[in-house]
Scaffold this active site. Structure first.
Site, PDB file in Angstrom:
ATOM      1  CB  VAL A  24      -1.062   0.054   1.167  1.00 14.64           C
ATOM      2  CG1 VAL A  24      -1.516   1.371   1.437  1.00 14.64           C
ATOM      3  CG2 VAL A  24      -1.919  -1.087   1.118  1.00 14.64           C
ATOM      4  CG  ASP A  53       9.231  -0.259   5.838  1.00 13.21           C
ATOM      5  OD1 ASP A  53       8.093  -0.410   5.246  1.00 13.21           O
ATOM      6  OD2 ASP A  53       9.544  -0.932   6.843  1.00 13.21           O
ATOM      7  NE  ARG A  58       9.304  -2.578   0.648  1.00 15.91           N
ATOM      8  CZ  ARG A  58       8.802  -2.668  -0.849  1.00 15.91           C
ATOM      9  NH1 ARG A  58       9.450  -3.436  -1.401  1.00 15.91           N
ATOM     10  NH2 ARG A  58       7.581  -2.320  -1.223  1.00 15.91           N
ATOM     11  CB  THR A 104      -4.120  -3.760  10.808  1.00 16.36           C
ATOM     12  OG1 THR A 104      -4.499  -3.773   9.252  1.00 16.36           O
ATOM     13  CG2 THR A 104      -3.523  -2.386  11.056  1.00 16.36           C
ATOM     14  CB  THR A 144      -7.633  -2.829   6.989  1.00 16.69           C
ATOM     15  OG1 THR A 144      -7.334  -2.591   5.516  1.00 16.69           O
ATOM     16  CG2 THR A 144      -9.213  -3.284   7.185  1.00 16.69           C
ATOM     17  CB  CYS A 284      -7.289  -7.957   2.357  1.00 19.99           C
ATOM     18  SG  CYS A 284      -6.153  -6.499   2.079  1.00 19.99           S
ATOM     19  NE  ARG A 355       1.287  -9.560   2.782  1.00 19.04           N
ATOM     20  CZ  ARG A 355       1.107  -8.287   2.858  1.00 19.04           C
ATOM     21  NH1 ARG A 355       1.095  -7.613   3.906  1.00 19.04           N
ATOM     22  NH2 ARG A 355       0.554  -7.797   1.507  1.00 19.04           N
TER      23      ARG A 355
HETATM   24  N1  LIG Z   1      -2.015  -5.181   0.231  1.00 21.03           N
HETATM   25  C1  LIG Z   1      -3.130  -4.861  -0.125  1.00 21.03           C
HETATM   26  O1  LIG Z   1      -3.793  -5.258  -1.036  1.00 21.03           O
HETATM   27  C2  LIG Z   1      -4.064  -4.059   0.904  1.00 21.03           C
HETATM   28  C3  LIG Z   1      -5.399  -3.489   0.262  1.00 21.03           C
HETATM   29  C4  LIG Z   1      -6.007  -2.773   1.082  1.00 21.03           C
HETATM   30  C5  LIG Z   1      -5.719  -2.638   2.490  1.00 21.03           C
HETATM   31  N2  LIG Z   1      -4.473  -2.803   2.998  1.00 21.03           N
HETATM   32  C6  LIG Z   1      -4.271  -2.906   4.367  1.00 21.03           C
HETATM   33  O2  LIG Z   1      -3.000  -1.806   4.212  1.00 21.03           O
HETATM   34  C7  LIG Z   1      -2.232  -1.828   5.234  1.00 21.03           C
HETATM   35  C8  LIG Z   1      -0.901  -2.147   4.885  1.00 21.03           C
HETATM   36  O3  LIG Z   1      -0.733  -3.641   4.109  1.00 21.03           O
HETATM   37  P1  LIG Z   1       0.473  -3.878   3.161  1.00 21.03           P
HETATM   38  O4  LIG Z   1      -0.067  -4.861   2.175  1.00 21.03           O
HETATM   39  O5  LIG Z   1       0.832  -2.684   2.399  1.00 21.03           O
HETATM   40  O6  LIG Z   1       1.420  -4.201   4.343  1.00 21.03           O
HETATM   41  P2  LIG Z   1       3.071  -4.713   4.025  1.00 21.03           P
HETATM   42  O7  LIG Z   1       3.176  -5.904   4.889  1.00 21.03           O
HETATM   43  O8  LIG Z   1       3.135  -5.039   2.514  1.00 21.03           O
HETATM   44  O9  LIG Z   1       3.759  -3.454   4.433  1.00 21.03           O
HETATM   45  C9  LIG Z   1       3.828  -2.696   5.567  1.00 21.03           C
HETATM   46  C10 LIG Z   1       4.943  -2.223   5.773  1.00 21.03           C
HETATM   47  O10 LIG Z   1       5.090  -1.436   7.026  1.00 21.03           O
HETATM   48  C11 LIG Z   1       6.399  -1.622   7.596  1.00 21.03           C
HETATM   49  N3  LIG Z   1       5.966  -1.419   8.970  1.00 21.03           N
HETATM   50  C12 LIG Z   1       5.638  -2.153  10.038  1.00 21.03           C
HETATM   51  N4  LIG Z   1       5.738  -1.642  11.117  1.00 21.03           N
HETATM   52  C13 LIG Z   1       6.055  -0.098  11.095  1.00 21.03           C
HETATM   53  C14 LIG Z   1       6.301   1.028  11.770  1.00 21.03           C
HETATM   54  N5  LIG Z   1       5.974   0.904  12.942  1.00 21.03           N
HETATM   55  N6  LIG Z   1       6.662   2.070  11.324  1.00 21.03           N
HETATM   56  C15 LIG Z   1       7.007   2.115   9.995  1.00 21.03           C
HETATM   57  N7  LIG Z   1       6.950   0.922   9.102  1.00 21.03           N
HETATM   58  C16 LIG Z   1       6.430  -0.113   9.413  1.00 21.03           C
HETATM   59  C17 LIG Z   1       6.804  -2.931   7.471  1.00 21.03           C
HETATM   60  O11 LIG Z   1       8.004  -3.362   7.325  1.00 21.03           O
HETATM   61  C18 LIG Z   1       6.439  -3.217   5.911  1.00 21.03           C
HETATM   62  O12 LIG Z   1       7.168  -2.869   4.844  1.00 21.03           O
HETATM   63  C19 LIG Z   1      -2.714  -3.061   6.243  1.00 21.03           C
HETATM   64  O13 LIG Z   1      -3.732  -2.712   7.045  1.00 21.03           O
HETATM   65  C20 LIG Z   1      -3.540  -3.820   5.223  1.00 21.03           C
HETATM   66  O14 LIG Z   1      -4.645  -4.563   5.610  1.00 21.03           O
HETATM   67  C21 LIG Z   1      -3.715  -3.631   2.271  1.00 21.03           C
END
Ligand SMILES: NC(=O)c1ccc[n+]([C@@H]2O[C@H](COP(=O)([O-])OP(=O)(O)OC[C@H]3O[C@@H](n4cnc5c(N)ncnc54)[C@H](O)[C@@H]3O)[C@@H](O)[C@H]2O)c1
Length: 449
Positions: A24, A53, A58, A104, A144, A284, A355
Site C-alpha cells: 500500500v 519503513d 526494504r 494490521t 485497515t 485482507c 501472507r
Molecule cells: N496489500 C493490499 O492489497 C491492501 C489493500 C487494502 C488495504 N491494505 C491494508 O493496508 C495496510 C498495509 O498493508 P500492506 O499490504 O501494504 O502491508 P505490508 O506488510 O506489505 O507493508 C507494511 C510495511 O510497513 C512496515 N512497518 C511495520 N511496522 C512499521 C512501523 N512501526 N513504522 C514504519 N513502518 C512499519 C513493514 O516493514 C512493511 O514494509 C494493512 O492494514 C492492510 O490490511 C492492504
C-alpha cells in the site's frame, strides 16, 4: 505565540511522510511524489515525499531500485526525483502530512493485532511534539481497522505522546486503501478513494489532497468511522460471497455435479453474482472480517453469518485434503509416503505474496496423513518462504517422475499454459487430481471444486 499554527498545510508544497512501504505505502509514496500537476486543480505540485519503513533491508532494496512486491518497476524507482526512502525517524521532522500504511494482521486467536499501528502512532506523536511550522499536522490512517479504532486507539496515543490536542493542534483522517496486489488494471489512481477527516475543514483538506493524485476521483465519507466501516465491509462481503459458493461446491460434490457447470448456468441470470469457489487467503479478505466481528462482539453483538462464512472458507483446505485421501483410497493408492504435487503457493494467482496463504494448510493437512507434498511456485521468493514456513519450493514441475496425487491450488499463468500432453506427462496413469481452480483440460479426469 509566533509559532502557533493557524492553518492546514499548503496542499501543493507540503512535506509528506508515508509510514510503512509495503504493497500500500510504496505506490502511494510514488504517486504523491510523481504527480506534478494536481489532477483536480491543474496547479503545480512541489511536494517532498519521505517513504519511511522500519525494515532497513526494504529501504536499501528500494534505494537500489528493487521492489519485492512487484508493484513498482526498477525503471520507475530509479527515476524518482523528490521521493526519499529512509529508516531514520529524524528525516521526518517537520513533515506536514503523515500517511500510515503499516500492517494490521490478526493474532493466533484471530483478534486484531494493532501493535504496528500503536508503535507508528507513538512515533508520529513524538515527531509532531516539537514541530515549529505554522500549519497544523495532518495524520491520515490507511491501514485497515475496525470502525472506531483510529479515534479510540490511535488518536489517544498521539495526544499523550505529543501533549497536543486532537482537532485543536493536529487533525486526523482515514482513507482506506483498495488496491489489489498484482492487479495491473486497478491501480491506486484509477480506483475511487474514500476519504474522511476529523472535522469539516480537515475532511475537505484530506479530500483535496487525495483528489490531487486520484484520477478516478474521491468520495468524502461523513466521518472517520463510516470510512473505516466501509473498508472492512467491502472485504467481508467478498468473503461471504466466496463462502457461499464454497459451500455450494461441497454440496455439488456430494451430488456428483460440477460446481463450475452449475455456476456457469446460474450466471446467465442478470442478477446472479459471479463468484468462484476456492481458497481465501491473503492479508485482507480472510482477515478483515475478524476486525469487524471483534468490534461487534465488544459491543455485545455476536455475528453469525460473517463468522459462518469465515469458518467455511477456512475449511476449504481441509476439505481438499480429505477429498484427496478419500480418492487415493478408492483408487487403492497408498497414502503413507505418496508424493502430492501442489501447484502454487502464493495466496492468489500471478502474485508472489504468500501472507496468510491457505496452501500452507493444505501442506500441513497432507503431512498429517503421511503424504509428502512437493510444492511448485514459479513466482514466490523461495528463500522468504523457507524463512517464514520452513518449506522448500521448486520453481518448476519436476520432469524426472510423474505424480499419483496432484493439487492445483493457484492458477498462475505458467500453469494455465500447460496443455493436455503436458498433464499426461505430469500425472501417472492411476492418479488423483484435485483441480481447485478448474484449469485442467476437460479431458483430464479431475475432482473440481
Ligand atoms: N496489500 C493490499 O492489497 C491492501 C489493500 C487494502 C488495504 N491494505 C491494508 O493496508 C495496510 C498495509 O498493508 P500492506 O499490504 O501494504 O502491508 P505490508 O506488510 O506489505 O507493508 C507494511 C510495511 O510497513 C512496515 N512497518 C511495520 N511496522 C512499521 C512501523 N512501526 N513504522 C514504519 N513502518 C512499519 C513493514 O516493514 C512493511 O514494509 C494493512 O492494514 C492492510 O490490511 C492492504
Amino acid at each position: 505565540m509566533s509559532n502557533t499554527p493557524n492553518s492546514l498545510p499548503d496542499l501543493n508544497t507540503c512535506k509528506v511522510a508515508i509510514m510503512g512501504l509495503g504493497y500500500v505505502g510504496l505506490p502511494l509514496a510514488v504517486s504523491f511524489s510523481n504527480t506534478k500537476k494536481s489532477v483536480l486543480t491543474q496547479e503545480k505540485l512541489e511536494r517532498t515525499v519521505f517513504g519511511f519503513d522500519i525494515n532497513k533491508k526494504r529501504i536499501n532494496q528500494l534505494k537500489n531500485g528493487f521492489d519485492k512486491t512487484n508493484e513498482i518497476s526498477e525503471k520507475d524507482l530509479l527515476i524518482l526525483r523528490n521521493l526519499y526512502f529512509t529508516d531514520k525517524p529524524s528525516d521526518l521532522f517537520e513533515a506536514d502530512v503523515f500517511i500510515i500504511t503499516v500492517p494490521t494482521p490478526i493474532d493466533k486467536f484471530k483478534k486484531p493485532d494493532l501493535s504496528s499501528l500503536k508503535k507508528v502512532s507513538q512515533l508520529v506523536g513524538n515527531l509532531i511534539k516539537s514541530r515549529t511550522k505554522k500549519s497544523y499536522p495532518v495524520i491520515v490512517y490507511e491501514s485497515t481497522v475496525y470502525p472506531g479504532a483510529t479515534e479510540e486507539v490511535c488518536v489517544p496515543i498521539i495526544e499523550s505522546e505529543s501533549n497536543l490536542k486532537y482537532n485543536e493542534d493536529f487533525f486526523v483522517g482515514y482513507s482506506p486503501e483498495r488496491i489489489n496486489p498484482g492487479d495491473k488494471k486497478h491501480r491506486l489512481e484509477s480506483i475511487t478513494k474514500v476519504t474522511s477527516g476529523s472535522d469539516i475543514s480537515s475532511a475537505l483538506w484530506i479530500d483535496s489532497f487525495y483528489g490531487s493524485i486520484i484520477k478516478a476521483g474521491t468520495y468524502k465519507a461523513p466521518s472517520i468511522k463510516v470510512a473505516e466501516a466501509a473498508k472492512v465491509i467491502e472485504n467481508t462481503q467478498r468473503d461471504l460471497n466466496i463462502a457461499l459458493v464454497n459451500e455450494l461446491a461441497f454440496i455439488f460434490n456430494k451430488l456428483g455435479i460440477s460446481s463450475y457447470e452449475v455456476l456457469k448456468a446460474a450466471c446467465t441470470k442478470w442478477n446472479f453474482l459471479d463468484f468462484k469457489p476456492g481458497l481465501v487467503g491473503g492479508h485482507c479478505i480472510g482477515i478483515d472480517p475478524y476486525y469487524l466481528t471483534y468490534k461487534a462482539e465488544s459491543l455485545g453483538y455476536y455475528p453469525k453469518v460473517v463468522l459462518a462464512g469465515r469458518e467455511i472458507n477456512d475449511n476449504v483446505s481441509k476439505w481438499v485434503v480429505e477429498q484427496m485421501v478419500i480418492n487415493l483410497v478408492k483408487k487403492k493408492i497408498p497414502i503413507e509416503g505418496t508424493e502430492v504435487l501442489i501447484l502454487g503457493f502464493s495466496f492468489k494467482e500471478n502474485c508472489n505474496d504468500f501472507r496468510n496463504t491457505k496452501v500452507i494448510d493444505i501442506i500441513e493437512n497432507a503431512r498429517s496423513y503421511g503424504i509428502n507434498p512437493i510444492i511448485v511456485d514459479p513466482i514466490v521468493d523461495k528463500e522468504d518462504a523457507f524463512i517464514e514456513y520452513g518449506i522448500n519450493i521448486l520453481k518448476k514441475i519436476p520432469s524426472d517422475r510423474n505424480f499419483k496425487a496432484i493439487i492445483v491450488a493457484v492458477a498462475h499463468k505458467q500453469f494455465l499454459l500447460l496443455k493436455k500432453s503436458d498433464w499426461e506427462l505430469i500425472k501417472s496413469t492411476n492418479s488423483v487430481i484435485l483441480d481447485i481452480k478448474n484449469i485442467l483440460p476437460e479431458e483430464i479426469e479431475a475432482i473440481r471444486l
